[in-house]
Scaffold this motif. Structure first.
Motif, PDB file in Angstrom:
ATOM      1  N   ARG A 114     -17.473  18.524 -12.682  1.00 34.80           N
ATOM      2  CA  ARG A 114     -18.521  18.111 -11.740  1.00 34.80           C
ATOM      3  C   ARG A 114     -19.287  19.310 -11.219  1.00 34.80           C
ATOM      4  NH1 ARG A 114     -16.222  14.313  -7.086  1.00 34.80           N
ATOM      5  NH2 ARG A 114     -14.589  15.879  -7.016  1.00 34.80           N
ATOM      6  N   GLN A 115     -20.528  19.068 -10.871  1.00 34.53           N
ATOM      7  CA  GLN A 115     -21.302  20.067 -10.155  1.00 34.53           C
ATOM      8  C   GLN A 115     -20.695  20.188  -8.759  1.00 34.53           C
ATOM      9  OE1 GLN A 115     -24.511  21.369 -11.428  1.00 34.53           O
ATOM     10  NE2 GLN A 115     -23.594  20.571 -13.295  1.00 34.53           N
ATOM     11  N   ALA A 116     -20.678  21.407  -8.210  1.00 32.11           N
ATOM     12  CA  ALA A 116     -20.016  21.597  -6.920  1.00 32.11           C
ATOM     13  C   ALA A 116     -20.774  20.939  -5.766  1.00 32.11           C
ATOM     14  CB  ALA A 116     -19.822  23.068  -6.635  1.00 32.11           C
ATOM     15  N   VAL A 117     -22.089  20.883  -5.870  1.00 35.75           N
ATOM     16  CA  VAL A 117     -22.856  20.228  -4.812  1.00 35.75           C
ATOM     17  C   VAL A 117     -23.864  19.270  -5.436  1.00 35.75           C
ATOM     18  CG1 VAL A 117     -24.508  20.505  -2.941  1.00 35.75           C
ATOM     19  CG2 VAL A 117     -22.620  22.107  -3.154  1.00 35.75           C
ATOM     20  N   VAL A 118     -23.801  18.035  -5.012  1.00 32.11           N
ATOM     21  CA  VAL A 118     -24.775  17.040  -5.445  1.00 32.11           C
ATOM     22  C   VAL A 118     -25.241  16.329  -4.183  1.00 32.11           C
ATOM     23  CG1 VAL A 118     -25.169  14.954  -6.794  1.00 32.11           C
ATOM     24  CG2 VAL A 118     -23.562  16.673  -7.633  1.00 32.11           C
ATOM     25  N   LEU A 119     -26.549  16.203  -4.021  1.00 28.65           N
ATOM     26  CA  LEU A 119     -27.021  15.591  -2.772  1.00 28.65           C
ATOM     27  C   LEU A 119     -27.056  14.088  -2.842  1.00 28.65           C
ATOM     28  CD1 LEU A 119     -29.768  18.052  -1.708  1.00 28.65           C
ATOM     29  CD2 LEU A 119     -27.459  17.844  -0.873  1.00 28.65           C
ATOM     30  N   GLN A 176       1.733  11.776   5.845  1.00 28.03           N
ATOM     31  CA  GLN A 176       0.608  11.734   4.907  1.00 28.03           C
ATOM     32  C   GLN A 176       0.259  10.293   4.543  1.00 28.03           C
ATOM     33  OE1 GLN A 176       2.601  14.402   2.132  1.00 28.03           O
ATOM     34  NE2 GLN A 176       0.800  15.709   2.097  1.00 28.03           N
ATOM     35  N   ALA A 189      -1.570   8.621   7.287  1.00 34.96           N
ATOM     36  CA  ALA A 189      -2.983   9.027   7.351  1.00 34.96           C
ATOM     37  C   ALA A 189      -3.819   8.281   6.322  1.00 34.96           C
ATOM     38  CB  ALA A 189      -3.109  10.530   7.144  1.00 34.96           C
ATOM     39  N   MET A 190      -3.197   7.958   5.193  1.00 36.04           N
ATOM     40  CA  MET A 190      -3.957   7.296   4.127  1.00 36.04           C
ATOM     41  C   MET A 190      -3.976   5.781   4.247  1.00 36.04           C
ATOM     42  SD  MET A 190      -3.252   9.314   0.598  1.00 36.04           S
ATOM     43  CE  MET A 190      -1.617   9.909   0.893  1.00 36.04           C
ATOM     44  N   GLU A 222       0.841  -1.194   0.000  1.00 36.92           N
ATOM     45  CA  GLU A 222       0.000   0.000   0.000  1.00 36.92           C
ATOM     46  C   GLU A 222       0.885   1.256   0.000  1.00 36.92           C
ATOM     47  OE1 GLU A 222      -2.942   0.437  -0.612  1.00 36.92           O
ATOM     48  OE2 GLU A 222      -3.678   2.248   0.377  1.00 36.92           O
ATOM     49  N   GLY A 270      -3.681   4.116   7.422  1.00 30.54           N
ATOM     50  CA  GLY A 270      -4.093   3.650   8.740  1.00 30.54           C
ATOM     51  C   GLY A 270      -2.941   3.143   9.593  1.00 30.54           C
ATOM     52  N   GLN A 291       4.874  12.309  -1.101  1.00 25.09           N
ATOM     53  CA  GLN A 291       4.033  12.116   0.079  1.00 25.09           C
ATOM     54  C   GLN A 291       4.923  11.818   1.287  1.00 25.09           C
ATOM     55  OE1 GLN A 291       0.466  12.027   0.333  1.00 25.09           O
ATOM     56  NE2 GLN A 291       0.556  13.024  -1.658  1.00 25.09           N
ATOM     57  N   ARG A 300       2.418   1.691  -3.414  1.00 25.08           N
ATOM     58  CA  ARG A 300       1.463   2.193  -4.405  1.00 25.08           C
ATOM     59  C   ARG A 300       1.264   3.694  -4.246  1.00 25.08           C
ATOM     60  NH1 ARG A 300      -1.765  -2.185  -2.953  1.00 25.08           N
ATOM     61  NH2 ARG A 300      -1.169  -3.969  -4.219  1.00 25.08           N
ATOM     62  N   ILE A 301       1.180   4.143  -3.005  1.00 22.50           N
ATOM     63  CA  ILE A 301       0.996   5.580  -2.769  1.00 22.50           C
ATOM     64  C   ILE A 301       2.233   6.340  -3.262  1.00 22.50           C
ATOM     65  CG2 ILE A 301       0.770   7.353  -0.976  1.00 22.50           C
ATOM     66  CD1 ILE A 301      -0.887   5.265   0.640  1.00 22.50           C
TER      67      ILE A 301
END
Lengths: 161, 395
Positions: free
Chosen positions: A156-161, A20, A23-24, A5, A26, A16, A8-9
């Motif tokens: 993308r739309q900034a807000v999508v519910l 960092q 944090a990604m 992992e 765990g 990174q 890969r990061i």
């Protein structure tokens, strides 16, 4: 597996920090630092490099893909011939490949003249090299999985519910 | 904002539509569009474009002139592939000819499902906070949404006993959606079994929206229909938007008992005809060849999930660990603000957009939804800004 992992990061972004990455993934930063050091020491991590679009700063280097046909000699096999080639600084990448030719060599030089000189005077002169075909690189579209030109950007739309 | 009432207008809006709650964050959208440099954690979709090989087959299908309607149910190939997938993933057997319907996203499937099974006055039990469309589609079909609040203390899982307490003579269905939008909660198998018992005892339909099934980060997803005896009690809704980054294609499906699928198909054929043909082509390719892309995206989301949750906790916000979807749902009540105030001020002062929890029901008060399907540098910057904001609020 944590090491994979982490690798890969880092493969995606070598800058990174252990914090960092921790944090990604765990894990703790200390654990990440230790595993990275270990991977560096045992050669799993070979080198950290930067992917650069040199054209942006007006770099005039030319690149060529050279197909090299090789006739192995009794005393000199593919590996030995490849070694005679990859020791040259001009040969940036060297692969043994299947198909119509044996070695694929990516060559970089300041201009076409230098590439031509390298191919005719160095490459072709190596014992066991039966022939070469040179392809000059005209445009880079994608490098190491990264698309260099184009890209539509965020739509993308900034807000999508 | 209340719906505009102009008594002199010639346009009379139906009472059913008037009664529908307008989105509480309309002004928030307007504010958002007036500010530059916003990092939006307010999205509800992947930040990937659809994998190229899926786009490519759709383009090819257009070049070949595959531009006509398909069967109302959807192409036989796609239904067959979905049935095959459900069998392989969960051991579920659905007849692709009569028990699978391709819809315009799960959104259409939800609407069809409610219209197909709800009579006026029927009650549908659902968790809250929940996806905004659940109560709306129930109300539009003349039913009554009955909300069961879920809490961070119980990992936003809906408790079977709470459902039991809400069951009346009028209860027709239970509507669940796990992994959940907006909380990221998943349901453990033993609690799903509790719901299954209720469904059996009271002869309830369970509508299970499993659009985020593939985005599960801990234990593998339990499909409700796969529980013992539940195939006949379940309408399974699934789709391609989230797992395959195909939101704009609008393609989903419903799988369930044939009478319900037949009833839904009847409505679907009059209102929609069929899901977009090229989208069905891409969806078929997704099932056939999209697995690697899914795994890659899921592991990437998982990194960002950990980053986001860790980051929010470091800021000092309580954050339940989401085990699915791509949302974190931190508690912001320690700042002394309401969800809406928090979201609005965060946007104005630090240019980070999050969605107030109240957009997903009253019991979302005290929470905000943060979508982590955004680049790592943006997430890190958003967390820095949020940290500054929260520190300022607490002074």
């Amino acid at each position: 597996m944590l090491l994979k992992e982490i690798l890969r990061i880092l493969e995606g972004d070598a800058r990174q920090t252990p914090k960092q990455i921790a944090a990604m993934s765990g894990a703790t930063a200390d654990e990440v630092t230790r595993l990275i050091r270990q991977a560096e020491e045992d050669g799993t991590i070979i080198k950290y490099r930067t992917l650069i679009d040199w054209e942006k700063v007006g770099d005039e280097h030319v690149w060529a893909l050279i197909e090299v046909k090789v006739t192995p000699q009794r005393t000199v096999g593919f590996d030995a011939i490849a070694e005679r080639i990859y020791r040259f600084d001009e040969a940036r990448t060297v692969y043994l490949v299947s198909g119509a030719y044996e070695l694929a060599v990516l060559v970089s030089a300041r201009n076409m003249r230098e590439v031509a000189d390298f191919v005719t005077q160095k490459l072709a002169a190596i014992e066991g090299v039966a022939g070469t075909t040179s392809h000059f690189l005209l445009k880079r579209y994608k490098e190491d999985g990264v698309i260099l030109a184009g890209g539509a950007g965020e739509s993308r739309q900034a807000v999508v519910l | 904002m209340s719906p505009a009432r102009n008594t002199t207008s010639v346009h009379r809006i139906s009472q059913r539509t008037q009664a529908l709650q307008p989105s509480g964050i309309r002004k928030f959208f307007d504010l958002l569009s007036s500010i530059d440099g916003v990092i939006s954690l307010g999205v509800g979709e992947p930040d990937y474009a659809t994998p190229w090989r899926l786009r490519e087959v759709a383009i090819k299908s257009l070049e070949q002139g595959k531009t006509m309607y398909t069967s109302n149910l959807g192409t036989p190939e796609l239904r067959q592939a979905i049935a095959g997938y459900l069998d392989k993933a969960y051991g579920l057997n659905y007849d692709p000819a009569t028990e699978v319907l391709i819809t315009v996203g799960v959104s259409e499937a939800m609407d069809l499902a409610m219209r197909a099974v709800i009579d006026p006055g029927d009650e549908v039990i659902m968790p809250a906070p929940c996806y905004v469309a659940y109560p709306a589609v129930v109300a539009l079909s003349g039913g009554m949404p009955v909300v069961v609040p879920t809490t961070a203390e119980h990992d936003f899982e809906i408790e079977p006993s709470d459902i039991g307490n809400k069951i009346t003579r009028n209860t027709r269905a239970v509507f669940i959606g796990y992994p959940a939008n907006p909380t990221g909660a998943v349901m453990p198998r033993h609690k799903l079994l509790g719901i299954a018992q209720l469904a059996e005892r009271y002869n309830l339909l369970v509508v299970s929206d499993e659009i985020y099934a593939r985005l599960s980060y801990g234990d593998s997803h339990t499909c409700f229909a796969s529980l013992p005896g539940m195939r006949e009690h379940t309408l399974l809704l699934g789709g391609f938007s989230k797992a395959y980054a195909m939101t704009g294609w609008r393609v989903g499906y419903a799988a369930g008992p044939r009478e319900i699928i037949a009833a839904m198909t009847k409505i679907h054929q009059y209102t929609t005809m069929c899901a977009p043909t090229m989208s069905q082509v891409a969806a078929l390719e997704a099932i056939k060849a999209g697995e690697d892309s899914v795994l890659e995206m899921v592991s990437d989301y998982n990194r960002r999930r950990l980053l986001m949750v860790n980051g929010l906790r470091e800021i000092g916000l309580d954050c339940f660990e989401p085990k699915g979807a791509f949302y974190a749902f931190p508690c912001i009540s320690s700042t002394g603000m309401t969800s809406e105030e928090f979201a609005e001020k965060l946007l104005q002062e630090e240019r980070v957009a999050v969605v107030p929890g109240t957009a997903f029901g009253e019991c979302g008060e005290g929470y905000v939804r943060c979508c982590y399907a955004t680049s790592v540098p943006d997430l890190e910057e958003a967390l820095i800004r949020m940290k500054r904001f929260v520190a300022k609020c607490r002074k």
